[in-house]
Motif scaffolding. Structure first.
Motif, PDB file in Angstrom:
ATOM      1  N   VAL A 148    -105.532 -42.531  18.225  1.00 34.67           N
ATOM      2  CA  VAL A 148    -106.164 -41.715  19.411  1.00 34.67           C
ATOM      3  C   VAL A 148    -106.082 -40.237  19.116  1.00 34.67           C
ATOM      4  CG1 VAL A 148    -106.740 -43.253  21.121  1.00 34.67           C
ATOM      5  CG2 VAL A 148    -104.587 -41.951  21.083  1.00 34.67           C
ATOM      6  N   TYR A 149    -105.697 -40.036  17.843  1.00 31.44           N
ATOM      7  CA  TYR A 149    -105.597 -38.505  17.092  1.00 31.44           C
ATOM      8  C   TYR A 149    -104.338 -37.724  17.880  1.00 31.44           C
ATOM      9  CZ  TYR A 149    -110.214 -40.454  16.081  1.00 31.44           C
ATOM     10  OH  TYR A 149    -111.320 -41.096  15.764  1.00 31.44           O
ATOM     11  N   GLY A 150    -103.414 -38.473  18.550  1.00 33.41           N
ATOM     12  CA  GLY A 150    -102.349 -37.696  19.010  1.00 33.41           C
ATOM     13  C   GLY A 150    -101.107 -37.774  18.144  1.00 33.41           C
ATOM     14  N   SER A 151    -100.386 -36.829  18.487  1.00 35.09           N
ATOM     15  CA  SER A 151     -99.164 -36.599  17.666  1.00 35.09           C
ATOM     16  C   SER A 151     -97.644 -36.301  18.372  1.00 35.09           C
ATOM     17  CB  SER A 151     -99.127 -35.787  16.486  1.00 35.09           C
ATOM     18  OG  SER A 151     -99.357 -34.570  16.804  1.00 35.09           O
ATOM     19  N   ALA A 152     -97.892 -36.057  19.622  1.00 34.69           N
ATOM     20  CA  ALA A 152     -96.888 -35.616  20.461  1.00 34.69           C
ATOM     21  C   ALA A 152     -95.950 -36.830  20.763  1.00 34.69           C
ATOM     22  CB  ALA A 152     -97.324 -35.026  21.854  1.00 34.69           C
ATOM     23  N   LEU A 153     -94.634 -36.574  20.683  1.00 34.34           N
ATOM     24  CA  LEU A 153     -93.415 -37.454  20.605  1.00 34.34           C
ATOM     25  C   LEU A 153     -92.748 -37.551  22.171  1.00 34.34           C
ATOM     26  CD1 LEU A 153     -91.832 -37.213  17.193  1.00 34.34           C
ATOM     27  CD2 LEU A 153     -93.639 -38.817  17.996  1.00 34.34           C
ATOM     28  N   SER A 154     -92.623 -36.355  22.732  1.00 32.03           N
ATOM     29  CA  SER A 154     -92.002 -36.152  24.100  1.00 32.03           C
ATOM     30  C   SER A 154     -92.426 -34.784  24.654  1.00 32.03           C
ATOM     31  CB  SER A 154     -90.668 -36.239  23.884  1.00 32.03           C
ATOM     32  OG  SER A 154     -90.039 -34.897  23.067  1.00 32.03           O
ATOM     33  N   TYR A 155     -91.636 -34.322  25.531  1.00 35.19           N
ATOM     34  CA  TYR A 155     -92.019 -33.048  26.204  1.00 35.19           C
ATOM     35  C   TYR A 155     -91.407 -32.146  25.140  1.00 35.19           C
ATOM     36  CZ  TYR A 155     -91.334 -28.811  28.743  1.00 35.19           C
ATOM     37  OH  TYR A 155     -91.233 -27.515  29.178  1.00 35.19           O
ATOM     38  N   VAL A 156     -92.185 -31.027  24.911  1.00 33.96           N
ATOM     39  CA  VAL A 156     -91.881 -29.930  24.230  1.00 33.96           C
ATOM     40  C   VAL A 156     -91.483 -28.899  24.949  1.00 33.96           C
ATOM     41  CG1 VAL A 156     -92.855 -28.638  22.139  1.00 33.96           C
ATOM     42  CG2 VAL A 156     -93.483 -30.732  22.727  1.00 33.96           C
ATOM     43  N   PRO A 157     -90.509 -28.036  24.594  1.00 36.27           N
ATOM     44  CA  PRO A 157     -90.144 -26.693  25.184  1.00 36.27           C
ATOM     45  C   PRO A 157     -91.353 -25.719  25.159  1.00 36.27           C
ATOM     46  CG  PRO A 157     -88.237 -27.254  23.788  1.00 36.27           C
ATOM     47  CD  PRO A 157     -89.552 -28.153  23.387  1.00 36.27           C
ATOM     48  N   GLU A 158     -91.331 -25.113  26.170  1.00 36.48           N
ATOM     49  CA  GLU A 158     -92.514 -24.069  26.475  1.00 36.48           C
ATOM     50  C   GLU A 158     -91.981 -22.717  26.722  1.00 36.48           C
ATOM     51  OE1 GLU A 158     -95.845 -26.142  28.929  1.00 36.48           O
ATOM     52  OE2 GLU A 158     -93.860 -26.826  29.507  1.00 36.48           O
ATOM     53  N   ILE A 159     -92.970 -21.570  26.271  1.00 33.39           N
ATOM     54  CA  ILE A 159     -92.519 -20.293  26.659  1.00 33.39           C
ATOM     55  C   ILE A 159     -93.796 -19.679  27.104  1.00 33.39           C
ATOM     56  CG2 ILE A 159     -90.814 -20.022  24.618  1.00 33.39           C
ATOM     57  CD1 ILE A 159     -93.272 -18.588  22.880  1.00 33.39           C
ATOM     58  N   THR A 160     -93.931 -18.730  27.379  1.00 35.23           N
ATOM     59  CA  THR A 160     -95.371 -18.056  28.284  1.00 35.23           C
ATOM     60  C   THR A 160     -96.193 -17.795  27.102  1.00 35.23           C
ATOM     61  OG1 THR A 160     -93.851 -16.835  29.744  1.00 35.23           O
ATOM     62  CG2 THR A 160     -96.162 -16.059  29.476  1.00 35.23           C
ATOM     63  N   TRP A 161     -97.259 -18.017  27.256  1.00 35.41           N
ATOM     64  CA  TRP A 161     -98.508 -17.957  26.446  1.00 35.41           C
ATOM     65  C   TRP A 161     -98.845 -16.414  26.151  1.00 35.41           C
ATOM     66  CZ3 TRP A 161    -104.125 -17.407  27.739  1.00 35.41           C
ATOM     67  CH2 TRP A 161    -104.905 -17.256  26.400  1.00 35.41           C
ATOM     68  N   ASN A 162     -98.545 -15.979  25.087  1.00 32.08           N
ATOM     69  CA  ASN A 162     -98.722 -14.504  24.914  1.00 32.08           C
ATOM     70  C   ASN A 162     -98.956 -14.192  23.316  1.00 32.08           C
ATOM     71  OD1 ASN A 162     -98.575 -11.712  24.471  1.00 32.08           O
ATOM     72  ND2 ASN A 162     -96.801 -11.557  25.893  1.00 32.08           N
ATOM     73  N   THR A 163    -100.017 -13.790  23.006  1.00 31.86           N
ATOM     74  CA  THR A 163    -100.537 -13.567  21.545  1.00 31.86           C
ATOM     75  C   THR A 163    -100.193 -12.081  21.133  1.00 31.86           C
ATOM     76  OG1 THR A 163    -102.721 -12.656  21.950  1.00 31.86           O
ATOM     77  CG2 THR A 163    -102.538 -15.214  21.927  1.00 31.86           C
ATOM     78  N   SER A 164     -99.962 -11.483  21.791  1.00 35.49           N
ATOM     79  CA  SER A 164     -99.762  -9.807  21.828  1.00 35.49           C
ATOM     80  C   SER A 164     -98.197  -9.714  20.821  1.00 35.49           C
ATOM     81  CB  SER A 164     -99.771  -8.866  22.927  1.00 35.49           C
ATOM     82  OG  SER A 164     -98.756  -9.040  23.587  1.00 35.49           O
ATOM     83  N   CYS A 165     -97.951  -8.434  20.411  1.00 37.72           N
ATOM     84  CA  CYS A 165     -96.642  -8.150  19.965  1.00 37.72           C
ATOM     85  C   CYS A 165     -95.423  -8.015  21.050  1.00 37.72           C
ATOM     86  CB  CYS A 165     -96.580  -6.968  19.196  1.00 37.72           C
ATOM     87  SG  CYS A 165     -97.318  -5.250  20.341  1.00 37.72           S
TER      88      CYS A 165
END
Length: 765
Positions: free
Chosen positions: A484-501
């Protein structure tokens, strides 16, 4: 609740015919027992249009700094405005008391929800006062279309000339960020006799918010790399490479439902038979979608066996006010990507739920939130209502007039009292959500989404997976996609979404610098400011709504008096544009093995419908345990559960605070309800164009760009900060921190653990 669509409403004739001197609460619902809401009419004097009272703050104060480009012709139609009414302080207090009891498991009124008619009879304005206001509108030449069942809103239409005469304000034209708008240039006035029951008029300006998603990208799958190649426009290809981009090769990653199911552990609930079955999620929109998209999405990702349903319609009031017309969009060439995203990704998390796509046309209304506001308002005032609403639109409170803000808060409070859970995206431009797709400038850099700052909804911010910056992708994702086109194996550590410098994690991982030094260094290699951006998950304090008591109880809660955002967060996007989610659209339908191009998208417009989907799983789980399938606003319960995990605002931190840090990944977090996101932040870039002579408060300026985006002369560039004179981890607006933070609220969730904790909290078997 029933899931079929039913026409609803209250006629103006009925409102005018019923004129009791005392209005009593309904006794048919135990939720209303003991509430003292009986009151005499408040309009007791003759309504005289020669004796008027000004209503303060009923125009957009930001326009005071601008010169109108012209006046609106008197003949210009002003369609479906709303006279927004004010309940008495007695009834306001009673409503607040009821909602608190409805969320308290120890109360006899716990989960005793009310209907729109009960809400109007108990907490609305007296019928005689409504009749007085209505009669005055008619006397001024307006056409009154109807009174909402909540008895707090009167729908009416007229012209700009009638508005000028009746409300003593001029409709003018303004140009803001190169877009032409109309708005009343001054505060309105109403007859003094109506002053106690009228808040103002929603619909005197057309500053409508935009969908909160990142610009979609068309991409082609490469089977050999298992990645997608974005088909860049000629303008994008002409740009010089970003000197501080994430060093990835082979294309970008397109997440599918399976990935989010694994990361947030909804898959464990599916195994237990909890898919959202029997629960209805409504996504509210101002443009439709191709009806073939949703079935295509369900088929492509093998979600059909779960039994979810899809319905696209216009929620009407009956007798019809005509305020919800078909916006179109039900074809590949004109559909809304926002609508596709909301419907498909609520299903991605709750594949067994009923999805309602409720759309109303912006053109049919001059209300601030246009079709989105009307769709939500009509649903909430219906006899057949959804269990959950997701709204993925927003604008800062600085761009919202007081009457529109009052109407928004009224709408969500009514939804809460009726048991509807409302989720709202907090924004995609850092500490000011009004600049999606552009850069914060000309107004305070700190603001909050006016659609989400009500104490009766749950604001959802955005996260990013940390594996790309950390170089740990192989630990959390398979190198090959499954069936079904997925690849995640488990929970993944997260950070705040921020595309800037301003992304502190990117600055550290890529070049081992602070964010400020990262930005200064980037400016050397990017003198034209090609990569200046405010794109990030949004959060910030309200300047209108006060902090609800439940937001004070958790560790990290801001020591202010404001309703603060966000409450929770889920995946919204990635630094460097590496991770997206896949859509199946009319123009780019999904095909087996992605042999044809697809659209990729990101933003907090994704986060909100995904959390709505998680809530549907919670609702079904509680319903199966014999409890109400309706939870009302989720936030009070979420904060109570977070207090158990993070601790209260004072005292020593419990061991679970550190244990449930998102940076731990799967190590020791298997029993955590929340993943506490403590790294990164949503401080982004902001600018001040010198030639415009408009200041940008809350911006720490670190450099200058010449001829930025065609503006001649210098443009100052900075980072959003609570102190414009300095920039550090304390002043950055805003840094992620242990406990609650403006960056990500309480963090993200483990859906399976959330249900277990929720059931325990409400004493479910």
């Amino acid at each position: 609740m029933k899931t079929e669509h039913v026409m609803i409403g209250v006629s103006i004739a009925a409102a005018l015919a019923t004129l009791p001197s005392i209005v009593l609460a309904s006794a048919s619902n135990a939720a209303l027992d003991g509430l003292n809401t009986a009151e005499a009419p408040r309009v007791t004097q003759t309504v005289d249009n020669r004796v008027v009272s000004a209503l303060g703050n009923t125009h957009l104060s930001l326009l005071d700094q601008m010169k109108p480009t012209g006046s609106v012709a008197d003949s210009t139609p002003m369609n479906h405005m709303q006279l927004v009414l004010q309940r008495s302080s007695l009834r306001a207090s009673a409503l607040e008391s009821l909602i608190a009891a409805q969320h308290n498991p120890a109360s006899s009124k716990f989960h005793k929800w009310v209907t729109p008619a009960e809400f109007g009879a108990t907490f609305g304005v007296a019928d005689s006062d409504i009749a007085a206001a209505t009669s005055w509108l008619v006397s001024q030449g307006f056409t009154v279309h109807g009174v909402y069942p909540n008895k707090m809103q009167i729908d009416f239409s007229g012209t700009a000339g009638q508005v000028r005469q009746a409300f003593r304000t001029q409709e003018s034209r303004y140009t803001v960020n190169k877009v032409s708008h109309i708005a009343n240039s001054g505060d309105i006035s109403v007859p003094a006799a109506l002053r106690s029951v009228v808040v103002g008029v929603a619909g005197l300006n057309d500053f409508r918010p935009q969908p909160l998603h990142k610009q979609p990208q068309v991409a082609q799958f490469n089977a050999s790399t298992q990645r997608f190649k974005i088909q860049q426009s000629s303008a994008a290809a002409a740009k010089k490479p970003n000197p501080f981009a994430v060093p990835f090769t082979g294309g970008v990653r397109g997440f599918v439902p399976y990935d989010m199911n694994v990361i947030y552990n909804t898959s464990a609930l599916y195994s237990a038979g909890l898919t959202g079955s029997g629960i209805t999620i409504a996504v509210v929109e101002d443009l439709g979608m191709d009806n073939s998209d949703w079935p295509n999405f369900v088929s492509q990702f093998n979600l059909g066996s779960y039994g979810g349903t899809f319905l696209q319609f216009q929620p009407q009031l009956s007798p019809s006010t005509g305020n919800c017309t078909d916006p179109g969009g039900e074809d590949p060439f004109s559909e809304s990507i926002e609508t596709v995203l909301d419907s498909e990704w609520s299903t991605a998390m709750a594949p067994g739920a009923n999805i309602w796509v409720a759309t109303c046309n912006d053109a049919g209304s001059t209300n601030f939130f246009g079709g989105v506001f009307t769709a939500a308002d009509n649903l909430i005032n219906s006899t057949s209502r959804p269990n959950i609403i997701s709204a993925s639109y927003g604008y800062g409170e600085g761009f919202t007039d007081s009457a529109s803000k009052f109407a928004i808060d009224l709408m969500w409070a009514q939804a809460d009292a009726e048991g509807i859970s409302v989720f709202v995206s907090t924004g995609d431009s850092g500490s000011n959500p009004s600049f999606n797709g552009s850069i914060i400038n000309g107004v305070p850099a700190i603001d909050a989404n006016s659609f989400a700052t009500s104490p009766n909804d749950t604001g959802v911010g955005g996260t990013d997976t940390a594996d790309v910056l950390d170089g740990t992708t192989s630990k959390y994702f398979s190198s090959t996609l499954n069936s079904v086109y997925g690849s995640a194996l488990s929970y993944v550590p997260e950070i705040t979404w921020n595309t800037s410098c301003g992304n502190t994690r990117a600055a550290k991982d890529l070049v081992n610098l602070t964010a400020l030094k990262f930005c200064k260094t980037a400016l050397i290699y990017d003198p034209n400011g090609d990569y200046v951006t405010s794109e990030s998950g949004s959060g910030g304090p309200s300047s209108v709504d006060i902090k609800p008591s439940w937001q004070r109880i958790v560790r990290g809660a801001a020591k202010d008096q404001s309703r603060d955002l966000p409450d929770v967060s889920l995946f919204g996007g990635s630094y460097g544009g590496y991770s997206w989610v896949i859509l199946c659209t009319g123009f780019y339908p999904c095909t087996t093995n992605f042999t044809s191009p697809v659209e990729l998208v990101a933003g907090t417009s994704l986060s909100s419908p995904m959390f709505a989907g998680i809530q549907a799983l919670i609702d079904q789980g509680l319903s199966n345990a014999g409890l109400s399938p309706n939870q009302g606003n989720a936030a009070p319960t979420l904060y109570e559960l977070a207090r158990s995990e993070y601790g209260g605002p004072t005292g020593s931190a419990p061991a679970s605070l550190a244990k449930c840090d998102s940076d731990n990944g799967t190590k020791g977090t298997s029993k955590c309800v929340f993943y506490n996101i403590t790294d990164g932040g949503n401080s982004t870039q902001c600018i001040q164009i010198v030639a415009f002579a408009q200041t940008t408060p809350d911006c720490y300026f670190y450099g200058t760009i010449q001829n930025f985006e065609g503006f001649y002369g210098p443009t100052q560039v900075g980072l959003t900060s609570s102190d414009a004179t300095k920039y550090n981890s304390t002043t950055a607006a805003f840094a992620a921190r242990p406990g609650w933070s403006f960056a990500n609220g309480l963090g993200s969730v483990n859906a399976n653990n959330l249900l277990s904790a929720w059931k325990k909290f409400v004493n479910a078997p």
